[in-house]
Design a protein around this motif. Structure first.
Motif, mmCIF file in Angstrom:
data_model
loop_
_atom_site.group_PDB
_atom_site.id
_atom_site.type_symbol
_atom_site.label_atom_id
_atom_site.label_comp_id
_atom_site.label_asym_id
_atom_site.label_seq_id
_atom_site.Cartn_x
_atom_site.Cartn_y
_atom_site.Cartn_z
ATOM 1 N N LEU A 1 0.813 -1.213 0.000
ATOM 2 C CA LEU A 1 0.000 0.000 0.000
ATOM 3 C C LEU A 1 0.849 1.265 0.000
ATOM 4 O O LEU A 1 0.304 2.376 0.038
ATOM 5 C CB LEU A 1 -0.929 0.015 1.229
ATOM 6 N N LEU B 1 -9.006 1.683 3.804
ATOM 7 C CA LEU B 1 -7.930 0.735 3.508
ATOM 8 C C LEU B 1 -7.787 -0.303 4.607
ATOM 9 O O LEU B 1 -7.634 -1.496 4.337
ATOM 10 C CB LEU B 1 -6.602 1.478 3.335
ATOM 11 N N GLU C 1 -8.532 -4.266 4.116
ATOM 12 C CA GLU C 1 -7.419 -5.204 4.267
ATOM 13 C C GLU C 1 -7.804 -6.361 5.185
ATOM 14 O O GLU C 1 -7.525 -7.526 4.896
ATOM 15 C CB GLU C 1 -6.195 -4.473 4.819
#
Length: 378
Positions: A147, A218, A222
């Motif tokens: 990322l 995010l 994840e």
């Protein structure tokens, strides 16, 4: 899983030859409460009789965090001479000698000072796990290697300390510590994350609302990916009959044909995928008993180019049974939404052979099917 007995320092204790369990507490940014939650669980397990120690704790002068650590044994840090200056690091060898059942280790992505036996703290954690000691650790989502470029685009900050993605993949449990951006901003303004003189600068840079919203998504995605992959692996490894499994993420599949409306279907499907922040796929089923005309071949090539323009994946399979082929691809790609056009067959043919839609609905489970009428594509 755990033993409540604690070895005496001078006993010839031999730990069973198995890897320790690793639980990672992950969050969107500093201050969400990862370390505090890790300490809470450490206290709970200690009360249940487990031998728990703190291997490394970074309080960052946060009073609540320091208070929560009280009552837990702390393994003293190792002092390392770095060009005449003594700096402290986690003493991995002391932890191995102490042989606790569980060690709490903060800031997994930390880079050790020069002169340390290993470059990164996560490498120390791997050594501890290999010795059969269980580890709870903390990390922020921006430290994940894959990322890094995305986080830099979102925040304008290039994160130097990173961990390999495999650490999350290999972890026995990943827990997201989630708070709203508003709550995090309040903690920041109250001086609970950084010193008050750093608050304004932080709010104008990394802690901007748009950054926090993106980083939060995010982190949640994840962990959702990890949960989904674990569930699929468990199903694959199980000898029991596979139970129906609902995907966590949306995935959109558009079924295209040689009919002219296929291009419009792709656009509609791409919009649906965009709304859902979902991966996007297009499928064309070739009938092995007929050849495509030149015009039809060019049309399918146009569909493939358009799919690629929308960052989708174009899939082409050969099968006489279109419904069976679509259902197979949907299963393999874990599709949750299918977009098809209304049947172009005459009413008489539909009565004789049935519609693709009806066959699909019989074959598919836990998948939504969007049937787009021709007049709605114009």
């Amino acid at each position: 899983m755990y033993h409540s007995s604690k070895p005496s320092p001078d006993s010839s204790y031999i730990r069973p030859a198995h890897r320790g369990k690793h639980k990672i507490f992950i969050g969107m940014a500093p201050g969400v409460g990862k370390t505090y939650r890790m300490l809470e669980e450490g206290h709970r397990l200690r009360q249940e009789g487990m031998d728990v120690v703190i291997g490394l704790l970074e309080t960052h002068n946060r009073q609540e965090t320091a208070q929560r650590a009280e009552g837990l044994e702390i393994v003293p840090r190792r002092q390392i001479n770095c060009s005449g200056v003594f700096l402290s690091e986690m003493d991995t060898e002391a932890i191995l000698a102490r042989q606790p059942q569980l060690v709490l280790i903060d800031e997994l992505a930390h880079t050790n000072v020069p002169g340390s036996q290993r470059e990164k703290r996560y490498q120390d954690v791997e050594v501890i796990l290999a010795a059969g000691i269980n580890v709870y650790s903390t990390v922020n989502i921006q430290h994940l290697e894959s990322l890094n470029d995305l986080v830099a685009r979102i925040t304008g900050v290039v994160v130097r300390e990173r961990i390999p993605d495999r650490l999350l993949e290999e972890a026995d449990q990943v827990v997201v510590i989630d708070v709203t951006p508003e709550t995090l901003e309040e903690r920041l303004k109250d001086g609970k994350i950084y010193a008050l003189e750093k608050v304004d600068q932080s709010l104008q840079n990394f802690f901007q609302r748009r950054n926090l919203i993106a980083l939060r998504e995010l982190a949640l995605r994840e962990v959702a990916d990890n949960i989904e992959e674990d569930a699929l692996a468990e199903t694959a490894n199980s000898h029991q009959p596979a139970a129906p499994y609902c995907n966590i993420h949306e995935r959109v599949l558009v079924c295209v044909s040689t009919y002219p409306n296929a291009v419009q279907l792709i656009r509609r499907g791409a919009r649906i995928a965009g709304y859902m922040h979902a991966p996007f796929y297009c499928l064309f089923v070739d009938d092995p008993d007929r050849f495509l005309t030149k015009t039809e071949s060019l049309h399918i090539e146009t569909c493939e180019r358009l799919c690629n323009e929308f960052d989708g994946e174009f899939i082409r399979v050969r099968d006489q049974d279109k419904a069976r082929a679509i259902a197979g691809v949907a299963s393999n790609y874990r599709i949750t939404q299918i977009v098809i056009g209304e049947s172009q067959r005459s009413r008489w043919k539909l009565m004789l052979r049935g519609s693709l839609t009806h066959k699909l609905l019989r074959l598919l489970k836990n998948i939504d099917v969007h049937i787009i009428a021709t007049d709605k594509l114009n």
